[in-house]
Design a protein around this motif. Structure first.
Motif, PDB file in Angstrom:
ATOM      1  N   SER A 293       0.840  -1.154  -0.145  1.00  0.00           N
ATOM      2  CA  SER A 293      -0.009   0.121   0.050  1.00  0.00           C
ATOM      3  C   SER A 293       0.919   1.316  -0.096  1.00  0.00           C
ATOM      4  O   SER A 293       1.889   1.450   0.540  1.00  0.00           O
ATOM      5  N   PHE A 294       0.446   2.380  -0.468  1.00  0.00           N
ATOM      6  CA  PHE A 294       1.149   3.344  -0.477  1.00  0.00           C
ATOM      7  C   PHE A 294       0.744   4.752  -0.289  1.00  0.00           C
ATOM      8  O   PHE A 294       1.359   5.959  -0.297  1.00  0.00           O
ATOM      9  N   ILE A 295      -0.651   4.927   0.176  1.00  0.00           N
ATOM     10  CA  ILE A 295      -1.473   6.135   0.519  1.00  0.00           C
ATOM     11  C   ILE A 295      -1.476   6.173   1.962  1.00  0.00           C
ATOM     12  O   ILE A 295      -0.746   7.209   2.380  1.00  0.00           O
ATOM     13  N   SER A 296      -2.197   5.688   2.691  1.00  0.00           N
ATOM     14  CA  SER A 296      -2.278   5.669   4.202  1.00  0.00           C
ATOM     15  C   SER A 296      -1.607   4.761   4.936  1.00  0.00           C
ATOM     16  O   SER A 296      -1.619   4.565   6.001  1.00  0.00           O
ATOM     17  N   SER A 297      -1.033   3.543   4.238  1.00  0.00           N
ATOM     18  CA  SER A 297      -0.635   2.364   4.776  1.00  0.00           C
ATOM     19  C   SER A 297       0.415   2.081   3.880  1.00  0.00           C
ATOM     20  O   SER A 297       0.524   2.247   2.762  1.00  0.00           O
ATOM     21  N   THR A 298       1.383   1.037   4.541  1.00  0.00           N
ATOM     22  CA  THR A 298       2.481   0.685   4.000  1.00  0.00           C
ATOM     23  C   THR A 298       2.457  -1.004   4.132  1.00  0.00           C
ATOM     24  O   THR A 298       3.493  -1.667   3.815  1.00  0.00           O
ATOM     25  N   THR A 299       1.187  -1.421   4.279  1.00  0.00           N
ATOM     26  CA  THR A 299       1.102  -2.858   4.469  1.00  0.00           C
ATOM     27  C   THR A 299       1.370  -3.634   2.906  1.00  0.00           C
ATOM     28  O   THR A 299       1.008  -3.204   1.953  1.00  0.00           O
ATOM     29  N   THR A 300       2.297  -4.741   3.183  1.00  0.00           N
ATOM     30  CA  THR A 300       2.183  -5.592   1.782  1.00  0.00           C
ATOM     31  C   THR A 300       1.479  -6.472   1.748  1.00  0.00           C
ATOM     32  O   THR A 300       1.314  -7.527   2.809  1.00  0.00           O
ATOM     33  N   ALA A 301       0.916  -6.770   0.677  1.00  0.00           N
ATOM     34  CA  ALA A 301       0.045  -8.057   0.403  1.00  0.00           C
ATOM     35  C   ALA A 301       0.944  -9.417   0.389  1.00  0.00           C
ATOM     36  O   ALA A 301       1.869  -9.390  -0.364  1.00  0.00           O
ATOM     37  N   THR A 302       0.492 -10.405   0.924  1.00  0.00           N
ATOM     38  CA  THR A 302       1.216 -11.766   1.159  1.00  0.00           C
ATOM     39  C   THR A 302       0.617 -12.574   0.234  1.00  0.00           C
ATOM     40  O   THR A 302      -0.636 -12.689  -0.137  1.00  0.00           O
ATOM     41  N   GLY A 303       1.387 -13.705  -0.408  1.00  0.00           N
ATOM     42  CA  GLY A 303       0.990 -14.559  -1.179  1.00  0.00           C
ATOM     43  C   GLY A 303       2.202 -15.040  -1.980  1.00  0.00           C
ATOM     44  O   GLY A 303       3.433 -14.653  -2.020  1.00  0.00           O
ATOM     45  N   VAL A 304       1.710 -16.117  -3.133  1.00  0.00           N
ATOM     46  CA  VAL A 304       2.661 -16.554  -4.039  1.00  0.00           C
ATOM     47  C   VAL A 304       2.963 -15.307  -4.908  1.00  0.00           C
ATOM     48  O   VAL A 304       2.061 -14.687  -5.504  1.00  0.00           O
ATOM     49  N   GLN A 305       4.496 -14.834  -5.146  1.00  0.00           N
ATOM     50  CA  GLN A 305       4.680 -13.658  -5.958  1.00  0.00           C
ATOM     51  C   GLN A 305       4.640 -14.282  -7.347  1.00  0.00           C
ATOM     52  O   GLN A 305       4.691 -15.301  -7.869  1.00  0.00           O
TER      53      GLN A 305
ATOM     54  N   PHE B  25       5.147  -5.943 -14.030  1.00  0.00           N
ATOM     55  CA  PHE B  25       4.500  -5.508 -12.752  1.00  0.00           C
ATOM     56  C   PHE B  25       5.002  -6.586 -11.862  1.00  0.00           C
ATOM     57  O   PHE B  25       4.833  -7.969 -12.281  1.00  0.00           O
ATOM     58  N   THR B  26       5.246  -6.559 -10.695  1.00  0.00           N
ATOM     59  CA  THR B  26       5.522  -7.508  -9.629  1.00  0.00           C
ATOM     60  C   THR B  26       4.368  -7.368  -8.600  1.00  0.00           C
ATOM     61  O   THR B  26       3.971  -6.261  -8.170  1.00  0.00           O
ATOM     62  N   LEU B  27       3.446  -8.568  -8.321  1.00  0.00           N
ATOM     63  CA  LEU B  27       2.441  -8.507  -7.581  1.00  0.00           C
ATOM     64  C   LEU B  27       2.263  -9.941  -6.807  1.00  0.00           C
ATOM     65  O   LEU B  27       3.358 -10.643  -6.700  1.00  0.00           O
ATOM     66  N   ILE B  28       1.010 -10.351  -6.446  1.00  0.00           N
ATOM     67  CA  ILE B  28       0.906 -11.728  -6.071  1.00  0.00           C
ATOM     68  C   ILE B  28      -0.110 -12.372  -6.789  1.00  0.00           C
ATOM     69  O   ILE B  28      -0.753 -11.639  -7.553  1.00  0.00           O
ATOM     70  N   PHE B  29      -0.168 -13.619  -6.840  1.00  0.00           N
ATOM     71  CA  PHE B  29      -0.993 -14.591  -7.470  1.00  0.00           C
ATOM     72  C   PHE B  29      -2.310 -14.228  -6.608  1.00  0.00           C
ATOM     73  O   PHE B  29      -2.447 -14.488  -5.834  1.00  0.00           O
ATOM     74  N   PRO B  30      -3.268 -13.600  -7.445  1.00  0.00           N
ATOM     75  CA  PRO B  30      -4.610 -13.262  -6.750  1.00  0.00           C
ATOM     76  C   PRO B  30      -5.355 -14.562  -6.122  1.00  0.00           C
ATOM     77  O   PRO B  30      -5.338 -15.729  -6.872  1.00  0.00           O
ATOM     78  N   GLY B  31      -6.222 -14.514  -5.126  1.00  0.00           N
ATOM     79  CA  GLY B  31      -7.109 -15.411  -4.901  1.00  0.00           C
ATOM     80  C   GLY B  31      -8.249 -15.556  -5.747  1.00  0.00           C
ATOM     81  O   GLY B  31      -8.504 -14.883  -6.623  1.00  0.00           O
ATOM     82  N   CYS B  32      -8.927 -16.694  -5.311  1.00  0.00           N
ATOM     83  CA  CYS B  32     -10.197 -16.797  -6.333  1.00  0.00           C
ATOM     84  C   CYS B  32     -11.379 -16.842  -5.486  1.00  0.00           C
ATOM     85  O   CYS B  32     -11.536 -17.412  -4.276  1.00  0.00           O
ATOM     86  N   TYR B  33     -12.451 -15.865  -5.502  1.00  0.00           N
ATOM     87  CA  TYR B  33     -13.458 -15.417  -4.848  1.00  0.00           C
ATOM     88  C   TYR B  33     -14.699 -16.276  -5.378  1.00  0.00           C
ATOM     89  O   TYR B  33     -14.784 -16.682  -6.664  1.00  0.00           O
ATOM     90  N   SER B  34     -15.771 -16.320  -4.771  1.00  0.00           N
ATOM     91  CA  SER B  34     -16.952 -16.956  -5.336  1.00  0.00           C
ATOM     92  C   SER B  34     -17.642 -16.468  -6.561  1.00  0.00           C
ATOM     93  O   SER B  34     -17.494 -15.225  -6.502  1.00  0.00           O
ATOM     94  N   GLY B  35     -17.857 -17.291  -7.436  1.00  0.00           N
ATOM     95  CA  GLY B  35     -18.522 -16.694  -8.676  1.00  0.00           C
ATOM     96  C   GLY B  35     -17.649 -16.359  -9.802  1.00  0.00           C
ATOM     97  O   GLY B  35     -18.060 -16.023 -10.847  1.00  0.00           O
ATOM     98  N   ARG B  36     -16.269 -16.295  -9.506  1.00  0.00           N
ATOM     99  CA  ARG B  36     -15.529 -15.436 -10.655  1.00  0.00           C
ATOM    100  C   ARG B  36     -14.334 -16.398 -10.998  1.00  0.00           C
ATOM    101  O   ARG B  36     -13.591 -16.925  -9.809  1.00  0.00           O
TER     102      ARG B  36
END
Length: 315
Positions: A138-150, A208-219
């Motif tokens: 995050s870069f606005i009001s937080s610096t939290t890093t999303a975790t998961g498979v790169q 881009f470097t991100l994480i492998f996104p999760g799968c939510y219901s219906g998509r």
């Protein structure tokens, strides 16, 4: 010369002295006739162009008393060279090697200024720091890093109507959910991670470097993206040239989601979807479009995955 015809009927009882003048007169008359005959022949020859100074345009050929009319030489009629019929140029949205990406919904969580969150318009594109390659924090009001498979993904932007020519100077905005299927600035209003903009280089590429996104219901598991013709248009949150999504490969999804500690609900949700063709976004695309919009990935869950995809624009 005058001649009295009555003298021919006189008798011949005269002497030599009388006949000699008559004989000489007769001889002279015959010579005169011969002279006229010769003169007539010469005149005929001259009239037929026999003289060396005669003009060929005045000559007439006489054969057996008839006048011969020269047959004109026919002028050859040139056969016109047929004009080649131009081959029509087919209007197509694809060329050899690339396919125009399908336009898709930007979904309920785009943060591109088109909708609101918590009563205010959500537009991360106007925020300082949005232009970045690593979008895990995050870069606005937080610096939290999303975790998961790169996941590191390179997108190549091309013009399908110009032999797949790379499009440089374009801006691509991507975003996706986190490993639990939640989106920053909406279901996670304090976070701004997993969103970023990059400008295509001379090869039409961004990484881009991100994480492998999760799968939510219906998509089906996916990554959202928007293409802008310039960074100025992107950071003003307007004039998107293309809004679409990338589908993640089924085999990689199965492997990644097997780690139910990191991805607690993704494996179950992914199994329920069934196939890409049953997804309510990708289901109406052509096979070629879905193939082009599914990145080819290599790697592992421990080392991370690297992938590429070609995004075609029909300009």
């Amino acid at each position: 010369m005058a001649h009295d015809h009555h003298d021919d009927h006189h008798g011949h009882g005269h002497g030599m002295a009388e006949d000699l003048p008559r004989f000489e007169a007769l001889l002279a008359r015959r010579r005169m006739l011969q002279w006229f005959a010769g003169a007539g022949t010469a005149a005929l020859v001259a009239g037929c162009g026999g003289g060396s100074g005669s003009s060929s345009s005045d000559s007439v050929s006489v054969v057996s008393g008839s006048t011969s009319t020269a047959t004109p030489t026919p002028t050859a009629t040139s056969t016109p060279t047929p004009t080649a019929t131009p081959t029509p140029t087919a209007t197509s949205t694809s060329s050899s090697g690339c396919v125009a990406a399908a336009s898709e919904t930007n979904g309920p969580y785009p943060a591109d200024g088109t909708n609101s969150s918590s009563g205010s318009t959500s537009n991360v594109l106007t925020s300082s720091g949005i232009v970045r390659s690593d979008i895990r924090s995050s870069f606005i009001s937080s610096t939290t890093t999303a975790t998961g498979v790169q996941l590191q993904i390179t997108l190549a932007l091309v013009n399908v109507n110009s032999s797949c020519a790379p499009l440089s100077g374009y801006a691509i905005y991507i975003w996706c959910c986190d490993r639990q299927g939640l989106y920053s600035l909406y279901t996670l209003p304090a976070e701004s991670y997993l969103r970023g903009v990059q400008v295509t280089d001379s090869n039409g590429q961004v990484t881009f470097t991100l994480i492998f996104p999760g799968c939510y219901s219906g998509r089906w598991p996916h990554i959202h993206f928007e293409v802008y013709s310039s960074l100025t248009n992107a950071t003003s949150g307007r004039y998107a040239t293309l809004i679409s999504q990338l589908a993640l490969p089924a085999d990689i999804c199965t492997t990644v989601y097997a780690d139910t500690t990191t991805y607690p609900s993704s494996s179950r949700n992914f199994t329920q979807i069934g196939s890409l063709s049953s997804d309510n976004v990708f289901g109406d695309n052509t096979t070629a479009q879905n193939s082009a919009m599914t990145p080819a990935l290599t790697g592992s869950t421990s080392a991370g995955y690297i992938g590429t995809a070609t995004i075609g624009l029909a300009l």
